[in-house]
Motif scaffolding. Structure first.
Motif, PDB file in Angstrom:
ATOM      1  N   GLU A 211     -20.013   0.569  -1.386  1.00 16.94           N
ATOM      2  CA  GLU A 211     -19.971   0.631   0.068  1.00 16.94           C
ATOM      3  C   GLU A 211     -19.851   2.079   0.586  1.00 16.94           C
ATOM      4  OE1 GLU A 211     -17.213  -2.278   1.412  1.00 16.94           O
ATOM      5  OE2 GLU A 211     -18.450  -2.483   3.198  1.00 16.94           O
ATOM      6  N   ARG A 212     -19.116   2.888  -0.162  1.00 13.54           N
ATOM      7  CA  ARG A 212     -18.971   4.306   0.196  1.00 13.54           C
ATOM      8  C   ARG A 212     -20.312   5.013   0.217  1.00 13.54           C
ATOM      9  NH1 ARG A 212     -16.630   8.331  -2.889  1.00 13.54           N
ATOM     10  NH2 ARG A 212     -15.424   9.388  -1.293  1.00 13.54           N
ATOM     11  N   GLU A 229     -15.233  -3.446  13.455  1.00 12.72           N
ATOM     12  CA  GLU A 229     -15.419  -4.702  12.737  1.00 12.72           C
ATOM     13  C   GLU A 229     -15.610  -5.827  13.737  1.00 12.72           C
ATOM     14  OE1 GLU A 229     -15.530  -5.904   9.669  1.00 12.72           O
ATOM     15  OE2 GLU A 229     -15.804  -3.810   9.142  1.00 12.72           O
ATOM     16  N   SER A 238     -12.409 -11.606   2.259  1.00 11.83           N
ATOM     17  CA  SER A 238     -13.335 -10.643   1.631  1.00 11.83           C
ATOM     18  C   SER A 238     -12.786  -9.220   1.724  1.00 11.83           C
ATOM     19  CB  SER A 238     -14.703 -10.722   2.291  1.00 11.83           C
ATOM     20  OG  SER A 238     -14.597 -10.450   3.667  1.00 11.83           O
ATOM     21  N   ILE A 239     -12.112  -8.895   2.835  1.00 13.48           N
ATOM     22  CA  ILE A 239     -11.544  -7.549   2.978  1.00 13.48           C
ATOM     23  C   ILE A 239     -10.379  -7.365   2.006  1.00 13.48           C
ATOM     24  CG2 ILE A 239     -10.343  -5.962   4.560  1.00 13.48           C
ATOM     25  CD1 ILE A 239     -12.126  -6.888   6.772  1.00 13.48           C
ATOM     26  N   ASN A 246     -10.700  -2.079  -4.949  1.00 13.03           N
ATOM     27  CA  ASN A 246     -10.634  -0.628  -4.813  1.00 13.03           C
ATOM     28  C   ASN A 246      -9.398  -0.041  -5.467  1.00 13.03           C
ATOM     29  OD1 ASN A 246     -13.054   0.027  -3.682  1.00 13.03           O
ATOM     30  ND2 ASN A 246     -12.348  -0.118  -1.562  1.00 13.03           N
TER      31      ASN A 246
ATOM     32  N   GLU B  30     -11.239   5.586  -2.455  1.00  5.22           N
ATOM     33  CA  GLU B  30     -12.342   4.635  -2.647  1.00  5.22           C
ATOM     34  C   GLU B  30     -12.750   3.939  -1.348  1.00  5.22           C
ATOM     35  OE1 GLU B  30     -10.005   5.105  -4.873  1.00  5.22           O
ATOM     36  OE2 GLU B  30     -11.344   5.773  -6.468  1.00  5.22           O
ATOM     37  N   SER B  31     -11.830   3.902  -0.373  1.00  3.89           N
ATOM     38  CA  SER B  31     -12.132   3.112   0.818  1.00  3.89           C
ATOM     39  C   SER B  31     -12.506   3.955   2.036  1.00  3.89           C
ATOM     40  CB  SER B  31     -10.945   2.205   1.151  1.00  3.89           C
ATOM     41  OG  SER B  31      -9.813   3.010   1.387  1.00  3.89           O
ATOM     42  N   VAL B  32     -12.634   5.267   1.842  1.00  3.10           N
ATOM     43  CA  VAL B  32     -12.974   6.138   2.980  1.00  3.10           C
ATOM     44  C   VAL B  32     -13.960   7.252   2.592  1.00  3.10           C
ATOM     45  CG1 VAL B  32     -10.766   5.834   4.221  1.00  3.10           C
ATOM     46  CG2 VAL B  32     -11.004   7.667   2.518  1.00  3.10           C
ATOM     47  N   LEU B  33     -14.476   7.905   3.623  1.00  2.00           N
ATOM     48  CA  LEU B  33     -15.227   9.150   3.451  1.00  2.00           C
ATOM     49  C   LEU B  33     -14.528  10.196   4.301  1.00  2.00           C
ATOM     50  CD1 LEU B  33     -18.873   7.816   3.818  1.00  2.00           C
ATOM     51  CD2 LEU B  33     -17.887   8.784   1.719  1.00  2.00           C
ATOM     52  N   VAL B  56     -13.326   8.447   7.718  1.00  2.00           N
ATOM     53  CA  VAL B  56     -14.134   7.296   8.146  1.00  2.00           C
ATOM     54  C   VAL B  56     -13.929   6.135   7.164  1.00  2.00           C
ATOM     55  CG1 VAL B  56     -16.488   6.511   8.677  1.00  2.00           C
ATOM     56  CG2 VAL B  56     -15.868   8.918   9.042  1.00  2.00           C
ATOM     57  N   ASP B  57     -13.562   4.980   7.705  1.00  2.00           N
ATOM     58  CA  ASP B  57     -13.428   3.776   6.873  1.00  2.00           C
ATOM     59  C   ASP B  57     -14.787   3.332   6.359  1.00  2.00           C
ATOM     60  OD1 ASP B  57     -10.889   2.560   6.492  1.00  2.00           O
ATOM     61  OD2 ASP B  57     -10.734   2.300   8.668  1.00  2.00           O
ATOM     62  N   VAL B  58     -14.844   2.862   5.137  1.00  2.00           N
ATOM     63  CA  VAL B  58     -16.138   2.341   4.664  1.00  2.00           C
ATOM     64  C   VAL B  58     -16.115   0.836   4.398  1.00  2.00           C
ATOM     65  CG1 VAL B  58     -16.831   4.540   3.672  1.00  2.00           C
ATOM     66  CG2 VAL B  58     -15.750   2.850   2.202  1.00  2.00           C
ATOM     67  N   ILE B  59     -14.911   0.246   4.421  1.00  2.00           N
ATOM     68  CA  ILE B  59     -14.832  -1.185   4.127  1.00  2.00           C
ATOM     69  C   ILE B  59     -15.209  -2.006   5.346  1.00  2.00           C
ATOM     70  CG2 ILE B  59     -13.273  -3.085   3.547  1.00  2.00           C
ATOM     71  CD1 ILE B  59     -11.823  -1.398   1.695  1.00  2.00           C
ATOM     72  N   SER B  60     -16.166  -2.886   5.168  1.00  2.00           N
ATOM     73  CA  SER B  60     -16.415  -3.831   6.249  1.00  2.00           C
ATOM     74  C   SER B  60     -16.361  -5.230   5.670  1.00  2.00           C
ATOM     75  CB  SER B  60     -17.746  -3.548   6.943  1.00  2.00           C
ATOM     76  OG  SER B  60     -18.785  -3.533   6.014  1.00  2.00           O
ATOM     77  N   GLY B  61     -16.095  -6.179   6.519  1.00  2.00           N
ATOM     78  CA  GLY B  61     -15.877  -7.517   5.965  1.00  2.00           C
ATOM     79  C   GLY B  61     -16.375  -8.620   6.857  1.00  2.00           C
TER      80      GLY B  61
END
Ligand code: SF4
Ligand SMILES: [Zn+2]
Ligand SMILES: [Zn+2]
Lengths: 306, 62
Positions: A211-212, A229, A238-239, A246, B30-33, B56-61
């Motif tokens: 995803e990154r 979101e 899922s989150i 992660n 792992e969850s951001v940029l 910036v968050d990269v996780i979407s759900g």
């Protein structure tokens, strides 16, 4: 300092699971090349085929659309407007992002399906009528699946592409494994072939990217996507599954990738009975013509019965 | 250096490595940029006191 594999400039992104880093100038080309490889190795579609991309206005689907256009595919977009607005105009904003993306690329076309205009109710309204206001996701999924399939076939596209990335797939896999959902486990695959019962071919060309990486691609390419979101995603399992994965990935880079990619390999080697061999009787919906396990009308058509 | 993440912001007046910064504010890399002055940066880089940093968050759900 970590350097770009290609030019030795300071890295913009380091992919620990691949031991690979790139600068902002060289990363997009890597994404494009990897996507092309994935499309070819899974025989997802060819250059003569028109592709319909399911776009949500988020990073993955817009990045996928962008990559397919970069690769020279005739890729168009499909946006399904569910009228989601919990005070944040989620649908309106994401629809606007998808439309702006398309407007900047005159060779492509965006098909918009407005659910309230077509069927008389927004997602929230159906959910309220069905007394499922807390978690409308099941209804949302049902509507999206049906409409994506319908438009793909009606508009004559041989294939529908979705922006699912490895994190999406790994989170789904984790959920399926935790509850041993054997039916879902049998069906989970980056390519679902079209079948005579009226299901369009569905492909996931981004299923190997974290995803990154899709987010980094969108940022570097200047793609304006919706960061917010969906209000109903709050608390989605899922989150939670993605966060768990992660944490494991953080402790040991590559865990997430191995979990999913080795699942695909195990399936290929026969871990599960292929879903094609499953004996399920499918009927044709009397109203919309799509295949259904129901007797007369499919779940989607029955959704709108008052 | 001004660091913005979600609705929050932090100030740092000494150079700090991206990994250190993320650990301090309790965010998994792992969850951001991390974006410095509009440019994406890898986690081993050092942020300077006059940098504008956005996470910036990269996780979407869902
Ligand atoms: S979070 Fe739920 S309601 Fe929102 S888009 Fe996803 S599936 Fe639909
Ligand atoms: Zn480079
Ligand atoms: Zn039907």
């Amino acid at each position: 300092m970590r350097q770009c594999r290609q030019c030795a400039a300071p890295a913009a992104i380091h992919m620990r699971q691949h031991r690979l880093a790139f600068c902002a100038a060289h990363f997009p080309a890597w994404v494009v090349k990897q996507t092309s490889r994935t499309i070819r190795s899974h025989r997802m579609f060819g250059h003569s085929e028109r592709v319909l991309v399911a776009v949500s206005g988020g990073k993955d689907s817009l990045a996928l659309w962008d990559v397919l256009l970069e690769l020279g595919y005739q890729a168009d977009g499909l946006y399904i407007d569910l009228g989601i607005d919990a005070g944040d105009a989620y649908s309106a904003t994401s629809r606007h992002k998808a439309a702006a993306f398309a407007a900047a690329r005159p060779d492509t076309r965006l098909i918009i399906v407005d659910i309230a205009a077509c069927y008389g109710e927004t997602l929230a309204e159906v959910a309220r009528r069905k007394r499922d206001i807390q978690r409308p996701c099941a209804i949302c999924g049902l509507i999206k699946r049906h409409e994506m399939n319908r438009v793909t076939l009606e508009e004559g596209y041989p294939v529908l592409a979705t922006g699912h990335n490895l994190d999406d797939e790994a989170a789904t896999l984790l959920g399926n494994v935790l509850y041993w959902q054997s039916g879902y486990l049998r069906r989970q695959w980056p390519v679902l072939p079209a079948d005579e019962t009226g299901l369009a071919r569905k492909v996931k060309p981004f299923h190997r990217f974290y995803e990154r990486e899709t987010a980094a691609y969108a940022l570097i390419r200047g793609i304006d996507y919706i960061h917010a979101e969906c209000p109903h995603a709050v608390g989605a399992s899922s989150i939670a599954h993605k966060q768990t994965l992660n944490q494991m990935e953080h402790a040991k880079p590559g865990t997430k990738m191995q979990f999913y990619i080795n699942f695909l390999r195990a399936k290929k080697e026969g871990l599960f009975v292929p879903f094609e061999d499953e004996q399920i009787t499918l009927n044709t919906c009397a109203q919309c013509g799509q295949s259904t396990t129901a007797e007369a009308r499919c779940t989607f058509c029955r959704l709108w019965e008052v | 250096m001004n660091v913005v993440y979600r609705e929050q912001s932090w100030q740092f007046d000494k150079p700090v490595k991206v990994t250190t910064l993320l650990r301090r504010i309790d965010v998994l890399p792992e969850s951001v940029l991390v974006v410095r002055n509009g440019q994406l940066v890898a986690e081993d880089q050092t942020l300077e006191p006059d940098d504008e940093v956005k996470i910036v968050d990269v996780i979407s759900g869902g």
